[in-house]
Enzyme design. Structure first.
Site, mmCIF file in Angstrom:
data_model
loop_
_atom_site.group_PDB
_atom_site.id
_atom_site.type_symbol
_atom_site.label_atom_id
_atom_site.label_comp_id
_atom_site.label_asym_id
_atom_site.label_seq_id
_atom_site.Cartn_x
_atom_site.Cartn_y
_atom_site.Cartn_z
ATOM 1 N N LYS A 85 -1.732 -31.406 115.276
ATOM 2 C CA LYS A 85 -3.095 -31.381 115.812
ATOM 3 C C LYS A 85 -4.095 -30.909 114.768
ATOM 4 C CE LYS A 85 -4.705 -27.853 118.250
ATOM 5 N NZ LYS A 85 -6.056 -27.282 118.394
ATOM 6 N N ASN A 86 -3.736 -29.836 114.053
ATOM 7 C CA ASN A 86 -4.674 -29.253 113.092
ATOM 8 C C ASN A 86 -4.796 -30.060 111.809
ATOM 9 O OD1 ASN A 86 -5.316 -27.155 114.822
ATOM 10 N ND2 ASN A 86 -3.720 -25.806 114.012
ATOM 11 N N CYS A 96 -10.612 -21.905 121.912
ATOM 12 C CA CYS A 96 -9.928 -20.833 122.639
ATOM 13 C C CYS A 96 -10.682 -19.516 122.580
ATOM 14 C CB CYS A 96 -8.521 -20.633 122.063
ATOM 15 S SG CYS A 96 -7.376 -21.944 122.469
ATOM 16 N N ARG A 105 -15.208 -16.273 115.993
ATOM 17 C CA ARG A 105 -14.845 -17.064 114.823
ATOM 18 C C ARG A 105 -16.132 -17.636 114.240
ATOM 19 N NH1 ARG A 105 -9.977 -20.827 116.889
ATOM 20 N NH2 ARG A 105 -11.112 -20.764 118.852
ATOM 21 N N ASP A 157 -1.108 -18.468 114.605
ATOM 22 C CA ASP A 157 -0.852 -19.329 115.750
ATOM 23 C C ASP A 157 0.562 -19.192 116.309
ATOM 24 O OD1 ASP A 157 -3.389 -20.313 115.897
ATOM 25 O OD2 ASP A 157 -2.947 -22.298 115.088
ATOM 26 N N ARG A 175 -3.923 -28.704 125.275
ATOM 27 C CA ARG A 175 -4.750 -28.934 124.088
ATOM 28 C C ARG A 175 -3.914 -28.995 122.813
ATOM 29 N NH1 ARG A 175 -7.871 -24.642 122.939
ATOM 30 N NH2 ARG A 175 -8.697 -25.907 121.257
#
Length: 419
Positions: free
Chosen positions: A22-23, A116, A121, A308, A400
């Site tokens: 995903k990232n 999230c 951030r 993560d 997600r």
């Protein structure tokens, strides 16, 4: 609203193939904006965030098609410079569109990104870096940013922190800038290397990703038909590794890059889990479910232990023999899920960025609320290892980042269903 119902206490056995990251796919999809040709991105996971990025690209006038695990983006007709607030607010990765959109069109309207609830951030590193390259950025109203630039100018940028998102934004902006851009203290994550490789496929002269210093020489224009395959998701792999560590059993994971999960494997071995490298893309994890505590785990940027994976490890350490200490150095509010673990019987004390986990003999099923992506994964792991039945609400957060999570777990022996 969807929920998971999990009957704990079942060992996991079988084999899973790890999907694309995903990232990695999100910034690569943002990079397709730079290309006036057609970009075919393969090995794309089917996730809510990826769907949102596709919707954003379509809203800009690009033609986007989804064919199985491939996303095809025709970049010929870019007709809008406004990112819909309803889409930008869904995920943090929308912010990386600033670099590519400004590079191609010279202007963008975008709201502050969502994502999230794991603590502040700030995007200051993004904004300040783009300003150094010539962008003018105004905060109009209600968090809407108006950004414009005549032409990005290559420059040297020293990041105060090796932010992944800021590094990606600069890479994208520099791809159509005049002259050379040098990023110092750049993020070193595998997803940065993957973005570099895609930009190279587009014809951008860029090197150094993964070293901390990246050099980019911009192109005047990019118009190229290209096909590219995204790297496997190291966090998804690590999460399944944590699942079998907690429940006991034996699991083979295929389609991984071992170097990307080596810090996770190292700590699991310290817990008493067997992690065996079968070949360069396949590993086998064996666990009897009786884990040992780890004295100290400290999250840090790659190649250190990833933030993560912090919630997933707190979950498995909740049943480990002894006391473990976890120090979160990246996000200041990433222990929001701990209260839910304590409802299952976990003995965890949190003070600021430090969690002290005293392992208990058993966890018991409970009604749980997922409040973020990785915290939701941690609750699922705990539920799989607990005695009795757990109900996890708000699994939209888990969706997600994990494709068909409950189906994959069910395929390897977990008793879990979506309602």
């Amino acid at each position: 609203m969807d929920k998971f119902v999990v009957e704990g206490g079942n060992r996991l056995h079988g084999e899973l193939k790890i999907p694309g990251a995903k990232n990695a796919v999100l910034p690569i999809l943002a990079a397709t904006v730079l290309n006036r040709g057609t970009s075919v991105i393969r090995n794309c996971p089917v996730l809510e965030d990826v769907k949102t990025m596709q919707e954003i690209l379509s809203s800009l006038g690009l033609k986007v098609e989804h064919d199985g695990q491939s996303i095809i983006v025709d970049g010929k007709n870019l007709s809008s410079n406004t990112i819909p607030e309803s889409l930008a607010s869904k995920m943090r990765s929308s912010i990386v569109l600033m670099g590519s959109m400004l590079g191609r069109t010279g202007e963008i309207y975008i709201s502050y990104p969502g994502g999230c609830a794991i603590g502040p951030r700030p995007i200051d590193l993004h904004l300040n870096s783009l300003r150094k390259m010539g962008a003018e950025i105004d905060d109009l109203y209600k968090g809407i940013l108006h950004c414009r630039v005549k032409k990005f100018q290559g420059t040297e940028i020293l990041l105060d922190y090796p932010s992944v998102g800021a590094t990606e934004n600069i890479m994208l902006a520099a791809s159509l800038a005049e002259g050379e851009t040098i990023i110092r203290n750049a993020a070193k994550e595998p997803e940065i290397v993957d973005l570099q490789n895609f930009l190279q496929a587009l014809g951008v002269k860029i090197h150094g990703a993964g070293t901390g210093v990246i050099h980019i020489n911009g192109c005047r224009e990019i118009e190229k038909d290209v096909t590219y395959s995204v790297i496997p998701d190291r966090i998804v792999a690590g999460t399944y590794m944590a699942c079998v560590a907690a429940t006991g059993g034996e699991l083979v994971l295929d389609g991984i890059d071992y170097e990307h999960v080596s810090s996770i494997a190292y700590l699991l071995r310290n817990c008493g889990v067997s992690v065996e490298l079968l070949n360069d893309k396949t590993i086998r994890i064996k666990s009897d479910g009786n884990l040992k505590a780890i004295e100290v785990i400290r999250t840090s940027p790659y190649p250190g232990f990833p933030t993560d994976m912090q919630p997933q490890f707190v979950a498995i350490l909740s049943k480990a023999k002894g006391t473990s200490v976890v120090i979160e150095t990246v996000f200041e509010n990433r222990y929001g899920y701990v209260e839910q673990l304590m409802r299952m019987g976990a003995d965890i004390t949190v003070r600021e960025r430090v969690a002290v986990i005293k392992g208990v003999k058993r966890l018991t099923g409970a009604f749980l609320e997922a409040s973020d992506l990785r915290g939701g994964a941690a609750l699922t792991i705990a539920a799989l290892a607990a005695e009795g039945t757990s109900v996890i609400n708000n699994v939209k957060h888990i969706d997600r980042g994990y494709e068909a999570f409950e189906k994959n777990l069910g395929a390897i022996g977990a008793k879990i269903r979506r309602e």
